[in-house]
Every structure is written in C-alpha cells, then in structure tokens.
Design a protein around this motif. Structure first.
Motif, PDB file in Angstrom:
ATOM      1  N   LEU A 174      32.052  42.897  53.913  1.00 35.53           N
ATOM      2  CA  LEU A 174      31.378  43.100  53.254  1.00 35.53           C
ATOM      3  C   LEU A 174      29.900  41.760  52.631  1.00 35.53           C
ATOM      4  CD1 LEU A 174      30.684  44.845  49.800  1.00 35.53           C
ATOM      5  CD2 LEU A 174      32.206  42.946  48.799  1.00 35.53           C
ATOM      6  N   THR A 216      36.860  49.124  34.114  1.00 37.51           N
ATOM      7  CA  THR A 216      36.645  49.220  34.883  1.00 37.51           C
ATOM      8  C   THR A 216      38.662  49.334  34.245  1.00 37.51           C
ATOM      9  OG1 THR A 216      36.322  46.747  34.809  1.00 37.51           O
ATOM     10  CG2 THR A 216      35.204  48.541  36.523  1.00 37.51           C
ATOM     11  N   GLY A 258      25.217  41.698  42.005  1.00 38.27           N
ATOM     12  CA  GLY A 258      26.729  41.553  42.718  1.00 38.27           C
ATOM     13  C   GLY A 258      27.263  42.661  42.990  1.00 38.27           C
ATOM     14  N   LEU A 259      28.755  42.797  43.031  1.00 35.97           N
ATOM     15  CA  LEU A 259      29.557  43.980  42.760  1.00 35.97           C
ATOM     16  C   LEU A 259      31.219  43.055  42.117  1.00 35.97           C
ATOM     17  CD1 LEU A 259      31.050  46.154  43.698  1.00 35.97           C
ATOM     18  CD2 LEU A 259      31.370  45.033  45.585  1.00 35.97           C
ATOM     19  N   PHE A 260      32.257  43.380  41.001  1.00 34.30           N
ATOM     20  CA  PHE A 260      33.597  43.378  40.807  1.00 34.30           C
ATOM     21  C   PHE A 260      34.638  44.315  41.372  1.00 34.30           C
ATOM     22  CE2 PHE A 260      30.643  40.607  37.707  1.00 34.30           C
ATOM     23  CZ  PHE A 260      31.770  39.661  37.381  1.00 34.30           C
ATOM     24  N   TYR A 261      35.895  43.963  41.755  1.00 40.04           N
ATOM     25  CA  TYR A 261      36.381  44.958  42.410  1.00 40.04           C
ATOM     26  C   TYR A 261      37.837  44.267  42.426  1.00 40.04           C
ATOM     27  CZ  TYR A 261      39.175  47.210  46.538  1.00 40.04           C
ATOM     28  OH  TYR A 261      40.062  47.500  46.989  1.00 40.04           O
ATOM     29  N   ALA A 305      35.230  49.551  41.142  1.00 37.55           N
ATOM     30  CA  ALA A 305      34.317  48.600  41.296  1.00 37.55           C
ATOM     31  C   ALA A 305      33.279  48.867  40.122  1.00 37.55           C
ATOM     32  CB  ALA A 305      33.807  48.683  42.371  1.00 37.55           C
ATOM     33  N   LEU A 306      32.672  47.334  39.765  1.00 40.67           N
ATOM     34  CA  LEU A 306      31.484  48.128  38.847  1.00 40.67           C
ATOM     35  C   LEU A 306      30.549  47.048  40.045  1.00 40.67           C
ATOM     36  CD1 LEU A 306      30.148  47.611  36.053  1.00 40.67           C
ATOM     37  CD2 LEU A 306      30.605  45.322  35.858  1.00 40.67           C
ATOM     38  N   ALA A 307      29.398  47.889  40.026  1.00 41.80           N
ATOM     39  CA  ALA A 307      27.924  46.874  40.982  1.00 41.80           C
ATOM     40  C   ALA A 307      26.705  47.323  39.822  1.00 41.80           C
ATOM     41  CB  ALA A 307      28.153  48.111  42.044  1.00 41.80           C
ATOM     42  N   GLY A 308      26.201  46.455  40.252  1.00 39.53           N
ATOM     43  CA  GLY A 308      24.946  46.170  39.833  1.00 39.53           C
ATOM     44  C   GLY A 308      24.168  44.910  40.165  1.00 39.53           C
TER      45      GLY A 308
END
Length: 363
Positions: free
Chosen positions: A286, A250, A268-271, A262-265
């Motif tokens: 959200l 990212t 959760g989620l990193f943005y 964004a990293l989703a998995g």
C-alpha cells in the motif's frame, strides 16, 4: 506458434556470482520451483526461443540453449552481449534469473513497445529496469564497444541507441507492476519472499526498546531524506489494538457485521478489521507507490535490514539483519556502523549511501 510472439528470443541472465547469497541463487526454491525455472517458464510462455547465459555445465537442458559470456566476469552487460550474439532472432527480451515474479505477458508487452526503437526499457518509480527489457541486435555494436572500453554498467550503451523508456503511464492497468522488479540478492531477501514481505523500494526497520528515541530518530531521518530530495514513507507498528471512533459510519458497519471497513478520501485512508492485524507485506504494498524508501518502526522480528536504537547507551544484541546501531556509547560495538542519538543526518546519509544510491547506481 500459438500465442508466441514470433522472432523474439527470451534471454535469461544466470552468470552472476551470487556473492551476497553465498550459494547459487538460480537454484533457490520458491513455491516448488527454482528461481531460474520460474523465469524460464515465464518467458517460454510467450517467446519461441529461450536461452540461458551462464555456466553451460550447471544449466544444461534447462532451456533451448545455454551459452557462456564472451566477456566473462564483468557483470550483466556481458550477459546481454552474449544473448544478443547467440539469439536466433533480431529482438531479444532479457530477464535476470533472480526475479521471482516474472510475468510473460508483461515481457511480451514490453517487447512489442520496441517497434521502431533499438530497445524498450521500463523506468518505474524513477528506477531504470534494464534487466527486464527488450533489445535489438542493433545494440550489439554499442554494447561491445562499452565492454571493450571497460564500461560495465548495464546502462552505459543506452545513450548510443534509440530507447523507448516505459513509465507507469505506459503500464496503466497492469496489476502489481512493481512486484515484477523485486529481485533476490541476499538470504534476508529469501526470508522476505517466503513470508511475502517484499516491496519495490528499499525497506529499513528501526527497532529498539520503548522510549529509546526511535520516533525522534525517524523524524530527523525523514526530514534529512526530504531535504536530499528523497520521498520516504513511514510505517509504525503498535501492539495496542486500534479501534474506530464509536458512532462513526465505519464503526457502525463493523457493529452491523462487516469484518473490514475502510474510509478513503482526500488526505488518506483509514482501515479497520475485526480480527488479527494486516500482514506487513500488504501494508508495504500500500505504501510503496510514489516513494523512494519505507522506514518501519517496530516489527522487530521481521526479516528486514534494521537500525537498532539502544537505551542509555546499553549494548544491544545484533544479528545478520543489523546494518547500523544508534548508541550513546559507540565503543561497545565492533564491525557495525554506530551513530550518536542526535545524528539523524548521519543516519540519513548512511541510508542514502547503502540503500538509495546503491539502487540508483546498480545499473
């Protein structure tokens, strides 16, 4: 009739006293329209008749008809009663006048689900929404009996009729579903609406100086809420710039020119974004799904109800947003609930009583 659903009357409830607003909220301006106009317009788009239940003098000419409560001064159940009594059609769709995001398409969707039932009532996020629901005239008898017996809660009659309860599964595919049920009751609600800071669940801020104990308090409150069966989300604001880990995919995307990543998995989620910070309203949207309340640490200027945490018992300024204070010296405060710094369970009980049970008992 075009796209109208025939034989359905839209009923707008506008008979409330607006006591917390201190002015008639039906006439509050939202993006160039009053709240009442927004609701009437939304229902007119799909129903052939729209009537307002409220003061005929105040609302004359704003709908096909304006009718007054037959049981005045006892709340929205009386409004439903009047709507059922005066509607030209057997099926009515009821909407409160304080819903700024009324969606006519959703209203007709709910009304269609009343086929074979006396009522179709959404139950979203575990909360009943009887003031955006469909009722047949077969409900009139049970509603009348409740009013005559002094049972004024809106849901009082539902056990006597055939109700189809509509949950999130029934509304799959409807965007921003919970937003439709956001209602305006206080001046703070108006400010949140104007700043696009709204959520379908209660939002409570925890503010105070650094090292005052905000995080420790929220930890204790979250634990107490969980023990009481409530699901809390917590949002923490920081003034420090958030940065991705150098070399991660990212981070490489941002360095290549992306403005957001964004990293989703699982988990959760990193943005991340290259400029500014996410709007508070967008973050609340959200977080709101699947929780009962959102606790916010920081955002001290936001128009949210606030619990103020003081440092070393020092007196802190309070305003109309202040609902409680956490202080080592409760003697310096008057007219506001004060808790000691180690009474997280007391703060949680206060939140339950004023923000969660209040919602549960509203109808």
């Amino acid at each position: 009739m075009g796209n109208f659903m025939v034989e359905i009357t839209g009923v707008v409830l506008a008979g409330g006293k607006s006591s917390r607003m201190r002015e008639n909220k039906a006439f509050l301006d939202v993006d160039g329209q009053t709240l009442l106009e927004r609701v009437v317009t939304g229902l007119r788009a799909v129903f052939p008749e729209v009537i307002i239940v409220g003061d005929p003098d105040a609302y004359r000419g704003l709908a096909d008809r304006v009718v007054a409560d037959i049981f005045p001064g006892v709340g929205p159940l009386a409004g439903i009663h009047a709507g059922l009594t005066f509607a030209s059609h057997n099926l009515v769709f009821v909407a409160a006048c304080d819903l700024p995001f009324v969606n006519g398409g959703l209203a007709s969707f709910i009304a269609a689900r009343a086929e074979g039932f006396d009522a179709a009532v959404p139950c979203v996020g575990g909360r009943l929404q009887p003031l955006f629901a469909a009722y047949r005239k077969t409900c009139l008898g049970p509603v009348t009996r409740c009013l005559e017996a002094g049972r004024y809660r809106v849901a009082s009659f539902l056990g006597e009729v055939r109700v189809r309860y509509l949950t999130e599964a029934d509304f799959a595919g409807w965007p921003h579903l919970r937003r439709v049920f956001f209602n305006v009751n206080t001046p703070a609600d108006v400010k949140r609406l104007q700043q696009k800071i709204f959520a379908a669940v209660p939002v409570v801020g925890v503010v105070g100086p650094a090292k005052a104990g905000k995080t420790r308090l929220i930890e204790g409150v979250a634990a107490a809420l969980a023990a009481a069966g409530y699901r809390a989300a917590v949002l923490k604001h920081t003034d420090h710039r958030l940065a991705d880990t150098p070399g991660k995919d990212t981070d490489r995307f941002i360095r290549a020119g992306a403005v957001k990543t964004a990293l989703a998995g699982p988990g959760g989620l990193f943005y991340f974004q290259t400029a500014g910070e996410p709007e508070l309203g967008a973050v609340l949207a959200l977080l709101e799904d699947g929780v009962d309340i959102i606790l916010v640490e920081g955002y001290k200027e936001a128009p949210l109800p606030q619990i103020k945490v003081t440092e070393n018992g020092e007196k802190t300024a309070s305003d109309e947003r202040t609902v409680a204070v956490v202080s080592a010296d409760p003697r310096v405060y008057e007219g506001v609930q004060v808790f000691s710094p180690d009474d997280a369970e007391g703060v949680a009980s206060f939140i339950i009583e004023h923000f969660l049970r209040k919602e549960e008992s509203r109808y």
